[in-house]
Every structure is written in C-alpha cells, then in structure tokens.
Scaffold this motif. Structure first.
Motif, PDB file in Angstrom:
ATOM      1  N   ASN A 155      36.734 -17.596  -0.118  1.00  0.00           N
ATOM      2  CA  ASN A 155      35.660 -16.373  -0.058  1.00  0.00           C
ATOM      3  C   ASN A 155      35.429 -15.752   1.127  1.00  0.00           C
ATOM      4  N   THR A 185      35.252 -16.451   4.549  1.00  0.00           N
ATOM      5  CA  THR A 185      34.589 -16.907   5.987  1.00  0.00           C
ATOM      6  C   THR A 185      36.558 -17.222   6.566  1.00  0.00           C
ATOM      7  N   SER A 218      26.207 -26.726  13.322  1.00  0.00           N
ATOM      8  CA  SER A 218      26.768 -26.624  12.248  1.00  0.00           C
ATOM      9  C   SER A 218      27.609 -25.514  12.108  1.00  0.00           C
ATOM     10  N   SER A 242      34.508 -29.449  10.904  1.00  0.00           N
ATOM     11  CA  SER A 242      35.148 -30.515   8.733  1.00  0.00           C
ATOM     12  C   SER A 242      36.515 -29.705   8.387  1.00  0.00           C
ATOM     13  N   THR A 243      36.164 -27.900   8.865  1.00  0.00           N
ATOM     14  CA  THR A 243      37.859 -27.564   8.347  1.00  0.00           C
ATOM     15  C   THR A 243      38.830 -27.522   8.753  1.00  0.00           C
ATOM     16  N   GLU A 289      31.996 -36.877  11.111  1.00  0.00           N
ATOM     17  CA  GLU A 289      30.355 -37.195  11.458  1.00  0.00           C
ATOM     18  C   GLU A 289      30.532 -38.608  10.690  1.00  0.00           C
ATOM     19  N   HIS A 295      27.877 -34.943  16.395  1.00  0.00           N
ATOM     20  CA  HIS A 295      26.537 -34.230  16.392  1.00  0.00           C
ATOM     21  C   HIS A 295      26.059 -34.714  18.402  1.00  0.00           C
TER      22      HIS A 295
HETATM   23  N1  LIG Z   1      35.547 -25.019   0.916  1.00  0.00           N
HETATM   24  C1  LIG Z   1      34.862 -23.843   1.666  1.00  0.00           C
HETATM   25  N2  LIG Z   1      34.158 -22.219   0.786  1.00  0.00           N
HETATM   26  C2  LIG Z   1      34.521 -21.591   1.726  1.00  0.00           C
HETATM   27  N3  LIG Z   1      33.981 -21.502   2.752  1.00  0.00           N
HETATM   28  C3  LIG Z   1      33.670 -22.917   3.721  1.00  0.00           C
HETATM   29  C4  LIG Z   1      34.204 -24.052   3.079  1.00  0.00           C
HETATM   30  N4  LIG Z   1      34.018 -25.007   3.303  1.00  0.00           N
HETATM   31  C5  LIG Z   1      33.569 -25.143   5.260  1.00  0.00           C
HETATM   32  N5  LIG Z   1      33.545 -23.079   4.473  1.00  0.00           N
HETATM   33  C6  LIG Z   1      32.740 -22.239   5.597  1.00  0.00           C
HETATM   34  O1  LIG Z   1      33.841 -22.326   6.665  1.00  0.00           O
HETATM   35  C7  LIG Z   1      32.603 -22.720   7.842  1.00  0.00           C
HETATM   36  C8  LIG Z   1      33.176 -23.643   8.787  1.00  0.00           C
HETATM   37  O2  LIG Z   1      32.736 -24.885   7.672  1.00  0.00           O
HETATM   38  P1  LIG Z   1      32.837 -26.125   8.412  1.00  0.00           P
HETATM   39  O3  LIG Z   1      32.036 -27.384   7.350  1.00  0.00           O
HETATM   40  O4  LIG Z   1      34.180 -27.038   8.892  1.00  0.00           O
HETATM   41  O5  LIG Z   1      31.508 -26.666   9.530  1.00  0.00           O
HETATM   42  P2  LIG Z   1      31.370 -27.126  10.524  1.00  0.00           P
HETATM   43  O6  LIG Z   1      31.372 -27.702  12.419  1.00  0.00           O
HETATM   44  O7  LIG Z   1      32.098 -29.292  10.247  1.00  0.00           O
HETATM   45  O8  LIG Z   1      29.874 -27.861  10.105  1.00  0.00           O
HETATM   46  P3  LIG Z   1      28.322 -29.086  10.099  1.00  0.00           P
HETATM   47  O9  LIG Z   1      28.215 -29.651  11.167  1.00  0.00           O
HETATM   48  O10 LIG Z   1      27.497 -29.011   9.070  1.00  0.00           O
HETATM   49  O11 LIG Z   1      29.753 -29.795   9.084  1.00  0.00           O
HETATM   50  C9  LIG Z   1      31.244 -22.531   7.841  1.00  0.00           C
HETATM   51  O12 LIG Z   1      31.049 -21.207   8.115  1.00  0.00           O
HETATM   52  C10 LIG Z   1      31.373 -23.065   6.167  1.00  0.00           C
HETATM   53  O13 LIG Z   1      30.274 -22.596   5.485  1.00  0.00           O
END
Ligand SMILES: Nc1ncnc2c1ncn2[C@@H]1O[C@H](COP(=O)(O)OP(=O)(O)OP(=O)(O)O)[C@@H](O)[C@H]1O
Ligand SMILES: [Mg+2]
Length: 256
Positions: A17, A19, A41, A46-47, A175, A208
């Motif tokens: 999408n 991002t 967040s 997680s990515t 987490e 966190h």
């Molecule tokens: N499958 C996906 N498709 C599109 N965008 C995604 C997807 N997974 C995560 N994102 C976007 O990628 C960015 C990083 O997300 P991620 O989940 O890695 O963050 P995070 O640091 O783990 O957050 P949190 O602390 O809320 O778990 C965010 O803008 C999220 O909206």
C-alpha cells in the motif's frame, strides 16, 4: 563460528500500500546478545522482526544469518532458516484447547510432520525434550492442563518452550509482555533471560517499557519512522535520547 549471528544491511521495507516501514536500517547482532528494539507505535519494530524471519519480504537491502545471505531464500532453505529462528508473540498464539505438552510438541512440526502431529504421534525423544523445556520455563506438573486454562504469563512461558523445541539460535520476541501485568512481565522476562544466559540463545525483543529495557537488554536499538536513530547500551538512554526517540512531549511510564 562467526561472532556475528545477524547482519542487517540497508534494509528497506515498503508495503504494497506504499507505507515505507523501514528506511535503510543497518545493524549487527553478536551471538549471545539480548538486543531490545524500541520505538513508538508504528516505528517499524514488528516489520523488522518479520523481515528477519522472512514472514515479510524485504524490499531492498540484505540480511545475513550466520554469514549466509537469507534475503531472498525460498523453499527448503527458508524452512530450515525458520527452524533456526524461533518467534514468540504478544498474544502467545497457542492452540487454546490443546494441552501444554501438545502445544510445546507442535514446535517440532518441521521434523515430525503435520499428519503425525494431528494424531499426537511424537517420538519419545521429542516428548522428553518437551518435558525438559516445560521444566525450564517452570511449568512442571502443568503438562496436561489445557492452554486456555493457564494465566497469560504461563501461556507465554509455554510459547517460549514451544519456540525452543527446534533448538533455534535466535529467538525473536514481538512485545512478549505487552498483554501482561507488571509482576508477570518480569517473570516472563526472567525466563527469556534464562534462555539467553543458560542456553546461549541470542534474543531480539521488541519492548515498550524502558524500565524493562534497562533491566534486561545487553544492547538497544531504537527506530523512529522506520529509521534506526539509536544504537547503544541501555544505560546511555538519558532524558535527551528519550525525547528524541519518543518525542518532545513524551513522559516515561515505568513498570515496577
Ligand atoms: N501488512 C502491512 N501492510 C501495510 N502497512 C503495514 C503493514 N504492517 C505494518 N504496516 C505499517 O508499517 C509501519 C510500521 O508498522 P509496525 O507494525 O512494524 O510498527 P511497530 O513499531 O511494530 O508498532 P507497534 O508498537 O504498534 O506494534 C506502520 O505505519 C504500519 O501501519
Ligand atoms: Mg509491533
């Protein structure tokens, strides 16, 4: 054996999408480290973990695991990689109606095969190993309890034992204590520390609460909007760094 277990080079992840979740992230992890990843967040924590075990495809950049380029592997090499990299999640992801023992044994699926495991056919040595790991996480006596009858902290300990069934050299934890109360969080973190110190499993863990980070991490990296903005010792995260990582108005909330 190389000292570096993981090398991440200029990693970028752009989701379909559009991002841009990781931007040029580079860092190394040494064998035996307890590396904690922090950041707001949406910062990409997680990515990052999902790119490391290739649940997500990195867009560009490189990931080396034990010296081998794993960025684009598929099929059998990818399955073998997944068996070397264990993972635990915020919501434990156990099979609720199955027993503790069966849940832990499903960690061997790659070896046992799905059909055998459905019928509960596990070799004796796997059962012995599962019992040993259940003991390691302090759940001896609860082998035959249903997973959904356990507390959150106990369920996460089952998930740790399950992840260890394949002798991973790295354990990724996304987490792992975010759904738990403070006392239970410490208990789960203590077991992760034990796995790290006694079994020598390298740990990469998203967290966190900075108070937990200071207590358990041997090293910290921080992400902000997908960029790695901090790498260092947990004790070096002072008020200035805290505001850089979490924003000007952020106030530290502690977990005792
Ligand atoms: N499958 C996906 N498709 C599109 N965008 C995604 C997807 N997974 C995560 N994102 C976007 O990628 C960015 C990083 O997300 P991620 O989940 O890695 O963050 P995070 O640091 O783990 O957050 P949190 O602390 O809320 O778990 C965010 O803008 C999220 O909206
Ligand atoms: Mg996340």
């Amino acid at each position: 054996m190389t000292q570096k277990i993981l090398e991440v080079e200029k990693l970028n992840k752009v989701y379909p999408n559009g991002t841009h979740a990781l931007r040029g992230v580079s860092f190394d992890v040494n064998r035996g480290e307890f590396l904690v990843v922090i950041g707001l967040s949406g910062s990409g924590k997680s990515t990052l973990l999902r790119c490391i075990n290739r649940l997500h495809e990195p867009t560009t950049g490189k990931i080396l695991f034990e010296g081998n380029d794993i960025t684009n592997i598929k099929g059998k090499p990818l399955r073998s990689l997944r068996s070397r990299i264990g993972m635990i999640f915020q919501h434990f992801n156990l099979i609720p109606r199955k027993t503790v023992l069966t849940n832990v044994l499903t960690g061997t699926l790659a070896r046992t095969g799905i059909v055998k495991s459905i019928f509960g056919i596990f070799p004796d040595e796997e059962r012995k190993k599962a019992m040993d790991l259940i003991a390691l996480v302090g759940l001896t006596g609860k082998e035959n309890r249903r997973a959904d009858n356990l507390s959150g902290g106990q369920q996460q300990r089952v998930a740790i034992a399950r992840a260890l069934m394949q002798n991973p050299s790295i354990l990724l934890a996304d987490e792992p204590v975010a759904s738990l109360d403070p006392a239970t969080s410490h208990s789960v973190m203590q077991y992760l520390k034990k796995v790290n110190e006694e079994l020598g499993v390298t740990i990469i863990c998203n967290l966190h609460f900075l108070s937990l980070v200071r207590q358990y991490a041997t090293r910290v990296i921080a992400l902000k909007d997908g960029i790695l903005i901090y790498e260092g010792n947990p004790s070096e995260i002072d008020e200035n760094w805290f505001q850089t990582i979490y924003g000007e108005d952020a106030v530290e909330v502690t977990i005792d």
